[in-house]
Design an enzyme around this catalytic site. Structure first.
Site, PDB file in Angstrom:
ATOM      1  N   ARG A   1      43.143  27.785  48.826  1.00  0.00           N
ATOM      2  CA  ARG A   1      43.219  26.929  47.502  1.00  0.00           C
ATOM      3  C   ARG A   1      44.724  26.908  46.888  1.00  0.00           C
ATOM      4  O   ARG A   1      45.412  27.951  46.591  1.00  0.00           O
ATOM      5  CB  ARG A   1      42.240  27.608  46.450  1.00  0.00           C
ATOM      6  CG  ARG A   1      42.507  27.077  44.946  1.00  0.00           C
ATOM      7  CD  ARG A   1      41.871  25.405  45.132  1.00  0.00           C
ATOM      8  NE  ARG A   1      41.754  25.036  43.607  1.00  0.00           N
ATOM      9  CZ  ARG A   1      42.196  23.571  43.178  1.00  0.00           C
ATOM     10  NH1 ARG A   1      41.939  22.833  44.061  1.00  0.00           N
ATOM     11  NH2 ARG A   1      41.872  23.561  42.024  1.00  0.00           N
ATOM     12  N   CYS A   2      45.242  25.851  47.148  1.00  0.00           N
ATOM     13  CA  CYS A   2      46.762  25.356  46.414  1.00  0.00           C
ATOM     14  C   CYS A   2      46.533  24.456  45.469  1.00  0.00           C
ATOM     15  O   CYS A   2      45.737  23.517  45.224  1.00  0.00           O
ATOM     16  CB  CYS A   2      47.387  25.170  47.455  1.00  0.00           C
ATOM     17  SG  CYS A   2      47.807  26.266  48.794  1.00  0.00           S
TER      18      CYS A   2
ATOM     19  N   HIS B   1      32.380  29.329  45.329  1.00  0.00           N
ATOM     20  CA  HIS B   1      33.687  29.705  46.192  1.00  0.00           C
ATOM     21  C   HIS B   1      33.067  30.181  47.506  1.00  0.00           C
ATOM     22  O   HIS B   1      33.745  30.591  48.367  1.00  0.00           O
ATOM     23  CB  HIS B   1      34.489  30.636  45.586  1.00  0.00           C
ATOM     24  CG  HIS B   1      35.039  29.969  44.211  1.00  0.00           C
ATOM     25  ND1 HIS B   1      34.484  30.059  42.982  1.00  0.00           N
ATOM     26  CD2 HIS B   1      36.236  29.316  44.253  1.00  0.00           C
ATOM     27  CE1 HIS B   1      35.418  29.498  42.037  1.00  0.00           C
ATOM     28  NE2 HIS B   1      36.284  29.048  43.004  1.00  0.00           N
TER      29      HIS B   1
END
Length: 756
Positions: free
Chosen positions: A515-516, A694
């Site tokens: 995740r960015c 997630h």
């Protein structure tokens, strides 16, 4: 002696986010493990070559992680929860299994918890401890990377997370068990690691102990002394601290057998002469003078003058970044579309390495002429023509106390809202976003590149919204969302529609795993231009008789998940954003959108590390939220969402937000957070996350029933909402539909058991 330069760590995602795409391809079985490892090696290789090219004297090794560096530490120490072992060898798949809750053979297991790394937006996987925890040096990634790096430079500085901070960051299910009692077990493993590194002919090691910036008990200070006396070895230890001052813990620093100490001069207030007097002259003092958490150029002349004067007192001086550079984008030279005036003020990870070279070289030659030209844009920044907005400043000066308070108490609002919405007991909803498919991302990209006409783009987005409403109605959710198909990111989207921000094309920063995020840059005063979300939400509401939530990102989160200006206070910036959001909320209300969610997942993140500073921050942060929402009618229901944080530090502040409904992350914590809300007697409504978004695991209907029943024992069913723990943008539609179907059906079954 010459001034030595170094960094505390370099971004690990790759210049084009190669690690992200490789991880996700591996999880989808599109590439092999060996291909994934090769991509990781190429990222490390390029990072080292850049550091060497930029003039750094040490190469940082050990700052690369396959998911996050705390999880890497758990792997290195063999601290692997038993449920992930299954008599299989410990490898990269084990690491991903712990983080994601799914093994290489797709066997679901609940993953370890995830939370924020101190006061940053970086997340880490929380280590798990028990009385029976055992430790072994079995994951030797650090040794392999030392061998790799030696090809590029002889001067290598390995980086590891220290034992005290590692234990502090973990948790135990047994509240009576003190995890620091594990020191006699864990320290021999740390010593073995140091010995193995020493055999590689390494002279210095960086051991990070960021908890030294916290208020530590006398007991923990004694354990610090014990730990580092035990770890004394042939390696020279640079004890590294950051994110704040450690002066309050200096009573133990000079007693710890270390060879160097790094302090953060950006976020810590220090008197260097006093520090010099407290430290042995034999110890190297490393000064963190380049901001590792923001993207503005450093005032190198200021630090030249400071350090040049300090050289009279101390000979062993290093200079470095304030913290690891993983919190900033990689390379400013990739940005071709930035406003050139603003670009001239900026410095990303590569440029920060160069700043260190410039400063150390100038100090060693006693010539600051190059520094003067480097900071010339900073000197002229006051002339940036849009930096101040007089109208906004006037509006801020006219704010009164009534702007921070809802008209009526929660109990009164609750009754009015019940009459208006007629929601069932245990109402079901989602947090806001739905899956961001490849098709949708491509659609937004075409529009952004002006390949797609605005009218056609909007038609396609409306079509997706219509499908999202149809899916939710078929699932029989009670409060719907439009799904946010128009949004690239929950902060960047709002920043793009407000005045006061500039944006990058490649300014990616790792949040966790693959995740960015791409934080916008706050360049001048922030103001409202036009409605941001109204057309999308209004259309969604026209498709259904059920209420549709307006979805906004809160002022504190927009501030903290952007790169802020440094010439005015964060408090003032937050107020500017709050005023802009208030305008948007008025517009939603005018258009009969009567449930509005204002997300503040970053509220806890901004909390200062020192106890005496916390109240001041929470006061202005809470007021920013209240300024944005408090002028609504009693019948307008305000929701907020928070995730992955320690709520016990900010519970009074959460109550003071006075949101009608708060939704939180609870799925990974096994009801622990909900128990805390019960014990605290949280007065308003709450939606604990029942679905860990997630993880690709799909909870069964029975899973949901058990969790809801447990929740009702802790929170009154009249105040309990049923929802996932966060937005669903990272999941596939197949996973989302099946999970939400199970969630709704489980809720209906539990409702039948409840007495109204």
């Amino acid at each position: 002696m010459k001034i030595v330069n170094h960094i505390l760590g370099f971004p690990r995602i790759g210049f084009k986010r190669e690690l992200k795409f490789a991880q996700e391809d591996y999880w989808k079985k599109k590439i092999s493990k060996s291909e994934l490892k090769k991509i990781g090696f190429n990222i490390r290789k390029k990072n080292w070559m850049i550091q060497k090219k930029m003039g750094l004297q040490f190469l940082s090794v050990g700052d690369f992680s396959w998911y996050d560096h705390v999880l890497t530490t758990s792997m290195m120490l063999g601290n692997i929860p038993e449920r992930f072992l299954n008599n299989k060898k410990i490898d990269l798949d084990t690491l991903f299994h712990i983080a994601r809750g799914v093994s290489v053979d797709r066997k679901p297991t609940f993953p370890s918890e995830m939370t924020k790394w101190f006061n940053t937006n970086y997340h880490y996987i929380v280590p798990e401890f028990s009385e029976n925890s055992s430790f072994h040096f079995i994951w030797k990634q650090i040794l392999d990377e030392i061998d790799e790096a030696k090809i590029y430079n002889r001067d290598i500085k390995p980086i590891i997370l220290g034992p005290m901070s590692y234990l502090f960051l973990g948790k135990s299910n047994n509240e009576k068990f003190d995890r620091f009692d594990l020191l006699p077990k864990i320290l021999p493993i740390y010593k073995k690691i140091l010995q193995s590194i020493s055999k590689k002919k390494i002279s210095w090691i960086q051991i990070d102990e960021p908890i030294l910036a916290l208020d530590l008990s006398d007991q923990l200070k004694k354990k610090f002394l014990y730990s580092y006396q035990f770890l004394k070895s042939n390696l020279k230890i640079l004890l590294t601290t950051y994110f704040g001052s450690i002066e309050h813990n200096f009573d133990i620093i000079d007693s710890i057998p270390i060879d160097g100490l790094h302090i953060d001069l950006i976020y810590g207030n220090y008197n260097l002469e006093k520090i010099h007097q407290k430290l042995s002259s034999k110890i190297v003092l490393s000064l963190g003078v380049i901001n590792g958490r923001n993207i503005w150029k450093s005032d190198l002349v200021k630090y030249f003058n400071l350090i040049n004067n300090f050289k009279k007192y101390r000979k062993k001086i290093w200079i470095g970044t304030s913290c690891s550079l993983l919190h900033v984008p990689l390379d400013l030279d990739q940005e071709e579309n930035l406003n050139p005036i603003v670009k001239n003020y900026l410095s990303f990870a590569v440029q920060k390495c160069y700043e260190l070279f410039l400063l150390s070289d100038s100090l060693n030659t006693n010539d600051k002429s190059l520094l003067e030209s480097w900071i010339l844009p900073l000197r002229s920044r006051i002339y940036f023509n849009k930096i101040k907005n007089k109208d906004i400043r006037n509006k801020l000066s006219n704010i009164s106390n009534k702007d921070y308070q809802r008209k009526s108490h929660y109990d009164i609002r609750y009754e009015k809202q019940q009459k208006k919405f007629h929601l069932p007991i245990l109402p079901t909803t989602t947090i806001g976003s739905f899956p961001q498919t490849e098709e949708l991302r491509l659609l937004r990209a075409k529009f952004k590149k002006k390949i797609l006409h605005k009218k056609l783009y909007e038609e396609k987005i409306f079509k997706i919204i219509k499908e999202n409403i149809k899916i939710q109605e078929s699932l029989d959710l009670d409060v719907l969302v439009h799904g946010e198909p128009e949004r690239n990111d929950m902060v960047e989207y709002f920043a793009e529609n407000l005045d006061g921000f500039v944006f990058t094309d490649y300014g990616w920063v790792q949040s966790y795993g693959s995740r960015c995020v791409k934080p916008p840059i706050i360049s001048h005063d922030i103001s409202y231009i036009k409605s941001i979300t109204v057309s999308w939400i209004k259309y969604a509401q026209s498709l259904t008789k059920k209420p549709v939530k307006g979805m906004l990102t809160g002022p504190v989160t927009i501030l903290l998940w952007s790169f802020p200006r440094e010439d005015i206070s964060r408090k003032l910036i937050a107020k500017q954003i709050a005023l802009a959001l208030r305008e948007e909320i008025f517009e939603l209300e005018k258009n009969d959108i009567n449930i509005i969610q204002v997300d503040e997942p970053a509220l806890r993140e901004g909390l200062p590390l020192r106890n005496f500073e916390k109240e001041k921050y929470l006061n202005w942060a809470v007021n920013a939220f209240k300024l944005s929402v408090s002028s609504v009618k009693d019948t307008t229901q305000i929701h907020t969402h928070m995730c992955y944080c320690e709520f016990n530090d900010i519970m009074d502040a959460i109550v003071n937000l006075d949101a009608d409904v708060i939704t939180i992350e609870n799925a990974r914590s096994k009801m622990e957070i909900l128990r805390f809300f019960k014990n605290f007697q949280y007065p308003n409504s709450i939606g604990p996350g029942f679905y860990d978004i997630h993880s690709p695991n799909i909870p069964t209907q029975e899973n949901f029933i058990q969790l809801i029943k447990k929740s009702i024992k802790l929170i009154s069913s009249k105040r309990l909402w049923i929802n996932p723990d966060c937005g669903l943008k990272t999941r596939s539609w197949k996973e989302v539909k099946e999970s939400l179907k199970n969630l709704v059906n489980a809720t209906k079954k539990v409702r039948l058991l409840q007495k109204y």
